[in-house]
Design a protein around this motif. Structure first.
Motif, PDB file in Angstrom:
ATOM      1  N   GLU A   1      19.074 -26.112  -4.241  1.00  0.00           N
ATOM      2  CA  GLU A   1      17.787 -25.878  -4.601  1.00  0.00           C
ATOM      3  C   GLU A   1      17.127 -27.390  -4.786  1.00  0.00           C
ATOM      4  OE1 GLU A   1      18.887 -23.648  -8.134  1.00  0.00           O
ATOM      5  OE2 GLU A   1      17.155 -22.576  -7.577  1.00  0.00           O
ATOM      6  N   LEU A   2      15.780 -27.113  -5.065  1.00  0.00           N
ATOM      7  CA  LEU A   2      14.976 -28.325  -4.985  1.00  0.00           C
ATOM      8  C   LEU A   2      15.417 -29.082  -6.427  1.00  0.00           C
ATOM      9  CD1 LEU A   2      11.345 -26.923  -4.593  1.00  0.00           C
ATOM     10  CD2 LEU A   2      12.667 -28.466  -3.240  1.00  0.00           C
ATOM     11  N   ASN A   3      15.736 -28.354  -7.448  1.00  0.00           N
ATOM     12  CA  ASN A   3      16.304 -29.126  -8.725  1.00  0.00           C
ATOM     13  C   ASN A   3      17.518 -29.967  -8.494  1.00  0.00           C
ATOM     14  OD1 ASN A   3      17.982 -27.138  -8.637  1.00  0.00           O
ATOM     15  ND2 ASN A   3      17.729 -26.197 -10.709  1.00  0.00           N
ATOM     16  N   MET A   4      17.978 -29.855  -7.423  1.00  0.00           N
ATOM     17  CA  MET A   4      19.407 -30.683  -7.339  1.00  0.00           C
ATOM     18  C   MET A   4      18.974 -31.960  -6.610  1.00  0.00           C
ATOM     19  SD  MET A   4      22.034 -27.751  -5.861  1.00  0.00           S
ATOM     20  CE  MET A   4      22.007 -26.136  -6.734  1.00  0.00           C
ATOM     21  N   LEU A   5      17.960 -32.133  -6.466  1.00  0.00           N
ATOM     22  CA  LEU A   5      17.424 -33.303  -5.335  1.00  0.00           C
ATOM     23  C   LEU A   5      17.684 -34.568  -6.161  1.00  0.00           C
ATOM     24  CD1 LEU A   5      14.378 -32.081  -3.412  1.00  0.00           C
ATOM     25  CD2 LEU A   5      16.559 -32.668  -2.415  1.00  0.00           C
ATOM     26  N   GLN A   6      18.023 -35.656  -5.591  1.00  0.00           N
ATOM     27  CA  GLN A   6      18.171 -37.089  -5.854  1.00  0.00           C
ATOM     28  C   GLN A   6      17.206 -37.989  -5.029  1.00  0.00           C
ATOM     29  OE1 GLN A   6      22.544 -36.654  -6.578  1.00  0.00           O
ATOM     30  NE2 GLN A   6      22.026 -38.240  -8.130  1.00  0.00           N
ATOM     31  N   THR A   7      16.823 -39.082  -5.399  1.00  0.00           N
ATOM     32  CA  THR A   7      15.997 -39.767  -4.709  1.00  0.00           C
ATOM     33  C   THR A   7      16.429 -41.315  -4.512  1.00  0.00           C
ATOM     34  OG1 THR A   7      14.017 -38.609  -5.481  1.00  0.00           O
ATOM     35  CG2 THR A   7      13.551 -40.935  -4.563  1.00  0.00           C
ATOM     36  N   LEU A   8      16.493 -41.801  -3.372  1.00  0.00           N
ATOM     37  CA  LEU A   8      17.125 -43.041  -3.237  1.00  0.00           C
ATOM     38  C   LEU A   8      15.805 -44.017  -3.674  1.00  0.00           C
ATOM     39  CD1 LEU A   8      18.601 -42.605   0.283  1.00  0.00           C
ATOM     40  CD2 LEU A   8      19.621 -43.147  -1.673  1.00  0.00           C
ATOM     41  N   LYS A   9      16.421 -45.024  -4.264  1.00  0.00           N
ATOM     42  CA  LYS A   9      15.114 -45.960  -4.815  1.00  0.00           C
ATOM     43  C   LYS A   9      14.295 -46.733  -3.943  1.00  0.00           C
ATOM     44  CE  LYS A   9      17.491 -46.940  -9.402  1.00  0.00           C
ATOM     45  NZ  LYS A   9      18.089 -47.853 -10.216  1.00  0.00           N
ATOM     46  N   PHE A  10      14.904 -47.438  -3.058  1.00  0.00           N
ATOM     47  CA  PHE A  10      14.176 -48.100  -1.954  1.00  0.00           C
ATOM     48  C   PHE A  10      14.385 -47.610  -0.513  1.00  0.00           C
ATOM     49  CE2 PHE A  10      15.252 -50.749  -5.888  1.00  0.00           C
ATOM     50  CZ  PHE A  10      14.004 -51.096  -6.290  1.00  0.00           C
ATOM     51  N   PRO A  11      13.513 -46.608  -0.092  1.00  0.00           N
ATOM     52  CA  PRO A  11      14.043 -46.026   1.033  1.00  0.00           C
ATOM     53  C   PRO A  11      13.214 -46.514   2.360  1.00  0.00           C
ATOM     54  CG  PRO A  11      12.401 -44.711  -0.109  1.00  0.00           C
ATOM     55  CD  PRO A  11      12.519 -45.770  -0.976  1.00  0.00           C
ATOM     56  N   ILE A  12      12.155 -47.490   2.189  1.00  0.00           N
ATOM     57  CA  ILE A  12      11.420 -48.011   3.108  1.00  0.00           C
ATOM     58  C   ILE A  12      11.227 -49.486   3.145  1.00  0.00           C
ATOM     59  CG2 ILE A  12       9.941 -45.962   3.418  1.00  0.00           C
ATOM     60  CD1 ILE A  12       7.924 -47.614   1.554  1.00  0.00           C
ATOM     61  N   PRO A  13      11.363 -49.900   4.316  1.00  0.00           N
ATOM     62  CA  PRO A  13      11.435 -51.675   4.533  1.00  0.00           C
ATOM     63  C   PRO A  13      10.209 -52.200   3.887  1.00  0.00           C
ATOM     64  CG  PRO A  13      10.895 -50.311   6.754  1.00  0.00           C
ATOM     65  CD  PRO A  13      11.102 -49.429   5.807  1.00  0.00           C
ATOM     66  N   GLU A  14       9.098 -51.624   3.676  1.00  0.00           N
ATOM     67  CA  GLU A  14       8.114 -52.418   2.766  1.00  0.00           C
ATOM     68  C   GLU A  14       8.552 -53.010   1.568  1.00  0.00           C
ATOM     69  OE1 GLU A  14       6.023 -50.241   6.001  1.00  0.00           O
ATOM     70  OE2 GLU A  14       7.403 -49.474   4.359  1.00  0.00           O
ATOM     71  N   GLU A  15       9.645 -52.330   0.764  1.00  0.00           N
ATOM     72  CA  GLU A  15      10.043 -52.573  -0.331  1.00  0.00           C
ATOM     73  C   GLU A  15      10.786 -53.724  -0.376  1.00  0.00           C
ATOM     74  OE1 GLU A  15       9.428 -51.304  -3.247  1.00  0.00           O
ATOM     75  OE2 GLU A  15       8.847 -49.264  -2.913  1.00  0.00           O
ATOM     76  N   GLU A  16      11.300 -54.122   0.940  1.00  0.00           N
ATOM     77  CA  GLU A  16      12.413 -55.320   1.225  1.00  0.00           C
ATOM     78  C   GLU A  16      11.771 -56.468   0.467  1.00  0.00           C
ATOM     79  OE1 GLU A  16      15.859 -56.411   2.370  1.00  0.00           O
ATOM     80  OE2 GLU A  16      14.926 -54.449   2.707  1.00  0.00           O
ATOM     81  N   ALA A  17      10.624 -56.513   0.246  1.00  0.00           N
ATOM     82  CA  ALA A  17       9.679 -57.835  -0.526  1.00  0.00           C
ATOM     83  C   ALA A  17      10.300 -57.974  -1.887  1.00  0.00           C
ATOM     84  CB  ALA A  17       8.063 -57.667  -0.378  1.00  0.00           C
ATOM     85  N   ARG A  18      10.505 -56.642  -2.456  1.00  0.00           N
ATOM     86  CA  ARG A  18      10.815 -56.675  -3.632  1.00  0.00           C
ATOM     87  C   ARG A  18      12.452 -56.999  -4.021  1.00  0.00           C
ATOM     88  NH1 ARG A  18       9.186 -51.130  -6.205  1.00  0.00           N
ATOM     89  NH2 ARG A  18       9.779 -52.147  -8.177  1.00  0.00           N
ATOM     90  N   LEU A  19      12.919 -56.902  -2.887  1.00  0.00           N
ATOM     91  CA  LEU A  19      14.632 -57.159  -2.936  1.00  0.00           C
ATOM     92  C   LEU A  19      15.028 -58.533  -2.625  1.00  0.00           C
ATOM     93  CD1 LEU A  19      15.519 -53.610  -1.453  1.00  0.00           C
ATOM     94  CD2 LEU A  19      15.708 -54.322  -3.792  1.00  0.00           C
ATOM     95  N   GLN A  20      14.018 -59.542  -2.748  1.00  0.00           N
ATOM     96  CA  GLN A  20      14.459 -60.768  -2.155  1.00  0.00           C
ATOM     97  C   GLN A  20      15.283 -61.579  -3.553  1.00  0.00           C
ATOM     98  OE1 GLN A  20      14.027 -61.930   0.984  1.00  0.00           O
ATOM     99  NE2 GLN A  20      13.574 -59.877   1.317  1.00  0.00           N
ATOM    100  N   GLY A  21      15.286 -60.918  -4.562  1.00  0.00           N
ATOM    101  CA  GLY A  21      16.131 -61.291  -5.453  1.00  0.00           C
ATOM    102  C   GLY A  21      15.208 -61.888  -6.938  1.00  0.00           C
ATOM    103  N   PHE A  22      15.672 -62.119  -7.937  1.00  0.00           N
ATOM    104  CA  PHE A  22      14.973 -62.515  -9.032  1.00  0.00           C
ATOM    105  C   PHE A  22      14.940 -64.198  -9.071  1.00  0.00           C
ATOM    106  CE2 PHE A  22      16.281 -58.543 -10.531  1.00  0.00           C
ATOM    107  CZ  PHE A  22      15.206 -57.904 -10.831  1.00  0.00           C
ATOM    108  N   ASP A  23      13.982 -64.986  -9.487  1.00  0.00           N
ATOM    109  CA  ASP A  23      13.861 -66.342  -9.571  1.00  0.00           C
ATOM    110  C   ASP A  23      14.272 -66.753 -10.867  1.00  0.00           C
ATOM    111  OD1 ASP A  23      12.454 -66.590  -7.108  1.00  0.00           O
ATOM    112  OD2 ASP A  23      10.457 -66.320  -8.123  1.00  0.00           O
ATOM    113  N   ASN A  24      14.432 -65.916 -11.798  1.00  0.00           N
ATOM    114  CA  ASN A  24      14.828 -66.252 -13.236  1.00  0.00           C
ATOM    115  C   ASN A  24      15.707 -65.422 -13.666  1.00  0.00           C
ATOM    116  OD1 ASN A  24      13.497 -69.040 -13.993  1.00  0.00           O
ATOM    117  ND2 ASN A  24      11.742 -67.557 -13.066  1.00  0.00           N
ATOM    118  N   ILE A  25      16.878 -65.641 -14.185  1.00  0.00           N
ATOM    119  CA  ILE A  25      17.614 -64.620 -14.875  1.00  0.00           C
ATOM    120  C   ILE A  25      17.803 -65.125 -16.344  1.00  0.00           C
ATOM    121  CG2 ILE A  25      20.075 -63.690 -15.040  1.00  0.00           C
ATOM    122  CD1 ILE A  25      20.185 -64.281 -11.993  1.00  0.00           C
ATOM    123  N   ILE A  26      17.634 -64.112 -17.141  1.00  0.00           N
ATOM    124  CA  ILE A  26      17.531 -64.311 -18.518  1.00  0.00           C
ATOM    125  C   ILE A  26      19.045 -63.772 -19.229  1.00  0.00           C
ATOM    126  CG2 ILE A  26      16.364 -63.916 -20.894  1.00  0.00           C
ATOM    127  CD1 ILE A  26      13.888 -63.463 -19.158  1.00  0.00           C
TER     128      ILE A  26
END
Length: 431
Positions: free
Chosen positions: A213-238
């Motif tokens: 059913e629909l209520n069993m669905l899970q979502t992949l967080k970053f499914p499209i290449p446009e998100e790749e810019a967000r996956l270049q890594g953090f500049d500062n780690i606290i």
């Protein structure tokens, strides 16, 4: 279907013949009467389970080629099931050998049924997308879904799958931890070396009138290449590590309070610590430190008596991290920010979302460095040892622990070319 000698679990009684039937069956196996009642102990409500069913299901499984902690899909299995009111049928089933791109050579060929020649003549991964369509996709577990997604990201492809069902999580009457072999055993499916085992499990569930059913669905967080810019890594780690009030004896009613709030900012580009923060916090619920607490942390009563209140420390920390671009908090475990969230809630202190997401270094510590005989996530001391580093300072001193965790981060970035990015982020709040 259910065998005569199969144990009947979570039974329902037929309203016509009063015979017991297993939960999976939609009709009475004795007289054919449609099921009218169900057992509330099951995880999924039967009446709800009888609505919003999918008409087509894609089942995906694969085998990987591996080098250290990197994986690449080598053999892909796709099965498509078409469902109707009274029946289902397999309309497509295909086994595809994928031409290697990230890992050209097959590792451990003695354990693989695929030869190097077959792999070299395989199809490009993106060509397999043409065989995917329909309402929903089923993977055995989340790990497999993430591997599939990672392969799309490595190849800079738009992932064709954004939502899926993790079979392990929704498998009836289970704790969500069953392996594929355990599911087959539970359903009494005989193992055959040439069968598509995951499809066999799904097919058997459908035979027993189980629905996805629909209520069993899970979502992949970053499914499209446009998100790749967000996956270049953090500049500062606290890097952050709290110390809190504690007692020697285990006491669930004892309310822990943060008494040391230390942090360091590690700049990834410059490969060094840029800033340091440390404040002692005055506890108000248990103002007198136990001897055990002082012995463990080295924090004295005088230091906390002269400390500041938690809300002031939070405000000063927010000011401390102002101006840091692409930054994320990193902790050694889930304990620290969950402790902050609980204490702040008790004391009515608002916590912004930037203090409620973090990277747990225990979870992302590379598999290639771990002890393969120990399935547990390593603690700080174990990670130092696995990185070839000695423990410096006093363990359970907040600022010393921060410095040691920073050394682990520095080693991973410099020696292992490790990247900390958004795929690693955990949350203390629901998105």
């Amino acid at each position: 279907m259910i065998q005569n000698d199969e144990k009947v679990e979570y039974p329902w009684d037929c309203v016509l013949c009063s015979q017991q039937n297993a939960y999976f069956l939609r009709k009475c196996q004795h007289c054919g009467t449609v099921k009218q009642q169900f057992c509330q102990q099951m995880k999924f409500d039967y009446l709800q389970n009888d609505n919003q069913a999918f008409s087509e299901i894609n089942i995906i499984d694969f085998e990987c080629n591996r080098v250290e902690d990197r994986r690449e899909i080598l053999e892909l299995l796709i099965c498509k099931l078409k469902l109707s009111e009274s029946d289902y049928k397999v309309v497509f089933s295909k086994q595809l050998i994928i031409k290697p791109y990230l890992i050209p050579l097959i590792q451990n060929p003695e354990y693989s049924s695929i030869t190097q020649e077959q792999a070299d003549q395989g199809v490009p991964f993106q060509q397999t997308f043409q065989y995917l369509s329909g309402d929903i996709y089923i993977f055995e577990n989340n790990e497999k879904a993430k591997i599939y997604q990672e392969q799309c990201q490595y190849l800079n492809l738009q992932c064709p799958i954004t939502k899926y069902i993790e079979l392990r999580r929704v498998f009836p009457n289970s704790n969500g931890l069953l392996t594929l072999n355990a599911m087959m055993k539970e359903l009494k499916i005989p193992y055959q070396s040439d069968c598509f085992a995951l499809a066999e499990v799904v097919s058997e569930l459908l035979e027993r009138a189980y629905k996805f059913e629909l209520n069993m669905l899970q979502t992949l967080k970053f499914p499209i290449p446009e998100e790749e810019a967000r996956l270049q890594g953090f500049d500062n780690i606290i890097i952050l590590d709290f110390e809190a009030t504690c007692v020697r004896e285990s006491d669930k009613k004892y309310l822990q309070e943060i008494i040391e709030f230390p942090a360091q900012v590690y700049n990834v580009q410059e490969r060094k610590v840029k800033k340091e923060f440390q404040k002692y916090i005055k506890p108000v619920e248990n103002p007198i430190l136990s001897d055990f607490c002082t012995e463990l942390t080295g924090i004295t009563q005088q230091q906390v008596d002269e400390g500041i209140l938690l809300d002031q420390a939070i405000n000063e920390f927010i000011e401390f991290k102002q101006g840091l671009q692409k930054c994320c908090i990193l902790t050694c475990g889930d304990y620290d920010l969950h402790l902050l969230k609980k204490e702040a809630a008790r004391k009515g202190i608002p916590i912004s979302r930037e203090l409620q997401y973090y990277i747990n270094i225990k979870k992302v510590f590379p598999k290639s460095l771990r002890n393969p005989k120990d399935p547990k996530d390593p603690c700080m001391v174990e990670m130092l040892k696995l990185c070839g580093l000695d423990l410096l300072g006093r363990h359970h001193s907040g600022i010393d622990d921060v410095k040691n965790i920073t050394r682990i981060v520095h080693y991973l970035i410099n020696e292992k070319n490790f990247q900390f990015d958004e795929r690693m982020v955990s949350y203390t709040f629901k998105l």
